[in-house]
Design an enzyme around this catalytic site. Sequence first.
Site, PDB file in Angstrom:
ATOM      1  CB  THR A  55      -0.905   0.019   1.263  1.00 54.53           C
ATOM      2  OG1 THR A  55      -1.747  -1.109   1.194  1.00 54.53           O
ATOM      3  CG2 THR A  55      -1.728   1.271   1.349  1.00 54.53           C
ATOM      4  CB  SER A  95       0.378  -7.216  -3.083  1.00 55.29           C
ATOM      5  OG  SER A  95      -0.877  -6.591  -2.949  1.00 55.29           O
ATOM      6  CB  CYS A 112      -7.304 -11.710   5.488  1.00 55.88           C
ATOM      7  SG  CYS A 112      -6.365 -10.324   6.158  1.00 55.88           S
ATOM      8  N   PRO A 125      14.256  10.050  11.760  1.00 49.20           N
ATOM      9  CG  PRO A 125      15.001  12.263  11.786  1.00 49.20           C
ATOM     10  CD  PRO A 125      15.252  10.920  12.397  1.00 49.20           C
ATOM     11  CB  ILE A 161      13.636   4.766   9.392  1.00 57.12           C
ATOM     12  CG1 ILE A 161      15.070   4.802   8.852  1.00 57.12           C
ATOM     13  CG2 ILE A 161      13.066   3.357   9.315  1.00 57.12           C
ATOM     14  CD1 ILE A 161      16.028   3.850   9.546  1.00 57.12           C
ATOM     15  CE  LYS A 215     -39.662   0.060  18.423  1.00 60.53           C
ATOM     16  NZ  LYS A 215     -40.361  -0.041  19.703  1.00 60.53           N
TER      17      LYS A 215
HETATM   18  P1  FAD Z   1       2.572  -8.535   6.441  1.00 61.30           P
HETATM   19  O1  FAD Z   1       1.374  -8.385   5.599  1.00 61.30           O
HETATM   20  O2  FAD Z   1       2.725  -9.798   7.201  1.00 61.30           O
HETATM   21  O3  FAD Z   1       3.845  -8.330   5.523  1.00 61.30           O
HETATM   22  C1  FAD Z   1       5.130  -8.370   6.054  1.00 61.30           C
HETATM   23  C2  FAD Z   1       6.081  -8.903   4.996  1.00 61.30           C
HETATM   24  O4  FAD Z   1       7.372  -8.470   5.314  1.00 61.30           O
HETATM   25  C3  FAD Z   1       6.137 -10.420   4.962  1.00 61.30           C
HETATM   26  O5  FAD Z   1       5.763 -10.895   3.692  1.00 61.30           O
HETATM   27  C4  FAD Z   1       7.595 -10.745   5.287  1.00 61.30           C
HETATM   28  O6  FAD Z   1       8.087 -11.820   4.515  1.00 61.30           O
HETATM   29  C5  FAD Z   1       8.296  -9.462   4.918  1.00 61.30           C
HETATM   30  N1  FAD Z   1       9.545  -9.254   5.645  1.00 61.30           N
HETATM   31  C6  FAD Z   1       9.749  -9.323   6.973  1.00 61.30           C
HETATM   32  N2  FAD Z   1      11.030  -9.040   7.277  1.00 61.30           N
HETATM   33  C7  FAD Z   1      11.651  -8.800   6.106  1.00 61.30           C
HETATM   34  C8  FAD Z   1      12.992  -8.454   5.771  1.00 61.30           C
HETATM   35  N3  FAD Z   1      13.920  -8.327   6.699  1.00 61.30           N
HETATM   36  N4  FAD Z   1      13.282  -8.278   4.465  1.00 61.30           N
HETATM   37  C9  FAD Z   1      12.340  -8.407   3.520  1.00 61.30           C
HETATM   38  N5  FAD Z   1      11.067  -8.731   3.790  1.00 61.30           N
HETATM   39  C10 FAD Z   1      10.724  -8.918   5.057  1.00 61.30           C
HETATM   40  N6  FAD Z   1      -6.308  -9.002   9.660  1.00 61.30           N
HETATM   41  C11 FAD Z   1      -7.553  -8.481   9.599  1.00 61.30           C
HETATM   42  O7  FAD Z   1      -7.705  -7.279   9.822  1.00 61.30           O
HETATM   43  N7  FAD Z   1      -8.620  -9.262   9.261  1.00 61.30           N
HETATM   44  C12 FAD Z   1      -8.496 -10.590   8.990  1.00 61.30           C
HETATM   45  O8  FAD Z   1      -9.486 -11.274   8.684  1.00 61.30           O
HETATM   46  C13 FAD Z   1      -7.205 -11.170   9.094  1.00 61.30           C
HETATM   47  N8  FAD Z   1      -7.031 -12.487   8.853  1.00 61.30           N
HETATM   48  C14 FAD Z   1      -5.768 -13.011   8.902  1.00 61.30           C
HETATM   49  C15 FAD Z   1      -5.608 -14.368   8.636  1.00 61.30           C
HETATM   50  C16 FAD Z   1      -4.334 -14.915   8.664  1.00 61.30           C
HETATM   51  C17 FAD Z   1      -4.157 -16.383   8.391  1.00 61.30           C
HETATM   52  C18 FAD Z   1      -3.202 -14.097   8.943  1.00 61.30           C
HETATM   53  C19 FAD Z   1      -1.830 -14.686   8.967  1.00 61.30           C
HETATM   54  C20 FAD Z   1      -3.363 -12.756   9.219  1.00 61.30           C
HETATM   55  C21 FAD Z   1      -4.647 -12.192   9.200  1.00 61.30           C
HETATM   56  N9  FAD Z   1      -4.851 -10.847   9.482  1.00 61.30           N
HETATM   57  C22 FAD Z   1      -6.118 -10.317   9.425  1.00 61.30           C
HETATM   58  C23 FAD Z   1      -3.730  -9.955   9.863  1.00 61.30           C
HETATM   59  C24 FAD Z   1      -3.228  -9.187   8.668  1.00 61.30           C
HETATM   60  O9  FAD Z   1      -2.916 -10.073   7.650  1.00 61.30           O
HETATM   61  C25 FAD Z   1      -2.011  -8.372   9.098  1.00 61.30           C
HETATM   62  O10 FAD Z   1      -2.433  -7.467  10.081  1.00 61.30           O
HETATM   63  C26 FAD Z   1      -1.377  -7.611   7.939  1.00 61.30           C
HETATM   64  O11 FAD Z   1      -0.971  -8.481   6.926  1.00 61.30           O
HETATM   65  C27 FAD Z   1      -0.162  -6.828   8.448  1.00 61.30           C
HETATM   66  O12 FAD Z   1       0.480  -6.196   7.407  1.00 61.30           O
HETATM   67  P2  FAD Z   1       2.044  -5.909   7.470  1.00 61.30           P
HETATM   68  O13 FAD Z   1       2.402  -5.207   6.214  1.00 61.30           O
HETATM   69  O14 FAD Z   1       2.389  -5.304   8.757  1.00 61.30           O
HETATM   70  O15 FAD Z   1       2.692  -7.359   7.487  1.00 61.30           O
END
Ligand code: FAD
Length: 549
Positions: free
Chosen positions: A15, A39, A43, A276, A278, A434
């Site tokens: 995003t 991407s 979920c 700042p 990061i 209601k």
């Molecule tokens: P992520 O989407 O996990 O992305 C992080 C990425 O960073 C990973 O792909 C990882 O490989 C990569 N990464 C990490 N460290 C490094 C590095 N050093 N170098 C390169 N890449 C790296 N949330 C909801 O709100 N509703 C739901 O219904 C829901 N269902 C879910 C079901 C499941 C099975 C799971 C696992 C999660 C669910 N979630 C849900 C939670 C939601 O998916 C997360 O909150 C969301 O994906 C977080 O986004 P993020 O970008 O922080 O991390």
Amino acid sequence: MPKYIIIGGVAGGATAAARLRRLDEHSRIIIFERGEHISYANCGLPYYIGGIIADREDLLLQTPESFRKRFNIDVRVNSEVIFIDRNKKTVEVKDTLFGKTYAESYDKLILSPGAKPIIPSVKGLCSERVFSLRDITDADKIKNFIENMNPKSAAIVGGGFIGIEMAENLKAVGLDVSIIEISDHVIPMLDNDIACDVRHHLEQHGISLYLSNRLQSITLQDNRLNIELLNGFINADMLVLATGVRPESQLAKDAGLALNEYGSIITNKQMQTSDPDIFAIGDAVEVMNFVTGHTCMMPLAGSANKQGRIAADNICGIYNEYAGTQGSTIIKVFDMVVASTGICEKTARLYNLNYDKVFLWHTGHASYFPGSRPMSIKTVFEKDSGKILGAQIAGFDGVDKRCDVLAVAIRAGMTAKDLTALELCYSPPYSSAKDPINMVGYVIDNTLTGKVKNYHWHDIKSLPRDGSVTLLDVRYVEEALLAPIEGFRNIPLDSLRGCIKNLDRTKPIYILCYSGARSYIAARILSQNGFDVYNLSGGYRLIRSLNLL
Ligand code: FAD
């Protein structure tokens, strides 16, 4: 030309990258993703395992190629960032396929590394029959195991959202499923008096529950897992760990960025870390609870996406702030829907808030229109002002929209009185004249204005049975005969006016019916006749669901 690097290419990272490009056509943007995919819909993973999402490709919302074409973003998968040099403003990247490492410079860096599953320290977890679920590779492993090894049963450790989604989906592919949960109720982030309905629903669908229990060890015997619990043993052909997540913040820690005591990256409201240049977003960061103002970890996809946009805005000179997370969640439990927003009662208690609560039992749409089924709504509100602090709903049709309306009410700082005034869409297949939301407002308003005094399920056992108070059951005679409640005298609501003269005015009256609606009318009749009356919020239905009788 500014150069932006994003670590992690799924919910928050993808995003942020897309927003950066939409705001700045001329910058250089690189995403480093450790895994094979960017991407993707994590979920949706449980539903892919259960076969509801039939095609694996549907999980892949974008590919490195599609991202490159549409956004001119350099996406490098199988690329793990292993070090951030803040002085040189470079990252060190390891190509996980070929092992070579190289450095890449940045002007601004966004961390979206997500969270990692918590693996309990228990003997025997290193088995090919033990899984956790975070990404597509994990889902592939589970699906392949089911297809190739033909397991008949699965144990799931953890009865939270992912545990329950996995239970439903493993059941859908024909497995006998057990859930082991350390708390005394499923979905521990909810209050027990809503989760009790979920528990019954899971049991009705054949899920075995081991509550107030804990995984102790696992041994492999004749190709089956012998699972030792705190109280007893169970067997299963496979085990899924769904015991929560912790922030993936080692990289940030090694770079000397500020973390909280639980390892979450600390940012300001613009999602800027202690450096700042990061920014950090998503599951790895500490957030502020919108309702209490306290910091916490609330890993949700919606928050990661919003924070991604906010970080990109601020990097591109558009001031934008993240206002906090209120924890709006929803889960499908077979045909039941369970949703929650804002704080639950245990959080209100934890922070010593001046709160009160009401329970409402109401159909999702007009009761005379086919298919209507009741939902149970628990609302937590500020005692003096009636401001809505949180709501939890378990039911069937229309749970999602009611919880979303309450989520908006909480964001807007609305009170119960405001809910009574909401004009919501109505036609019999969808609602009632209601709406349940209006009804929540009325019930709280009646409470705040003293038209009704409530008592609760946790008071029922301690009500004196020595004649010092009157215990009154206003259900129909047939209902009371079928399920009598110790110490309660039955006078059906419609006969109550004729019996008033026989009631002792010097004693308080504790009144109940099935849901709390008839007893409310009875309470109004009696209180206007000079009695001191208390109405059981949530009614007999709730005490039965909690197995209190
Ligand atoms: P992520 O989407 O996990 O992305 C992080 C990425 O960073 C990973 O792909 C990882 O490989 C990569 N990464 C990490 N460290 C490094 C590095 N050093 N170098 C390169 N890449 C790296 N949330 C909801 O709100 N509703 C739901 O219904 C829901 N269902 C879910 C079901 C499941 C099975 C799971 C696992 C999660 C669910 N979630 C849900 C939670 C939601 O998916 C997360 O909150 C969301 O994906 C977080 O986004 P993020 O970008 O922080 O991390």
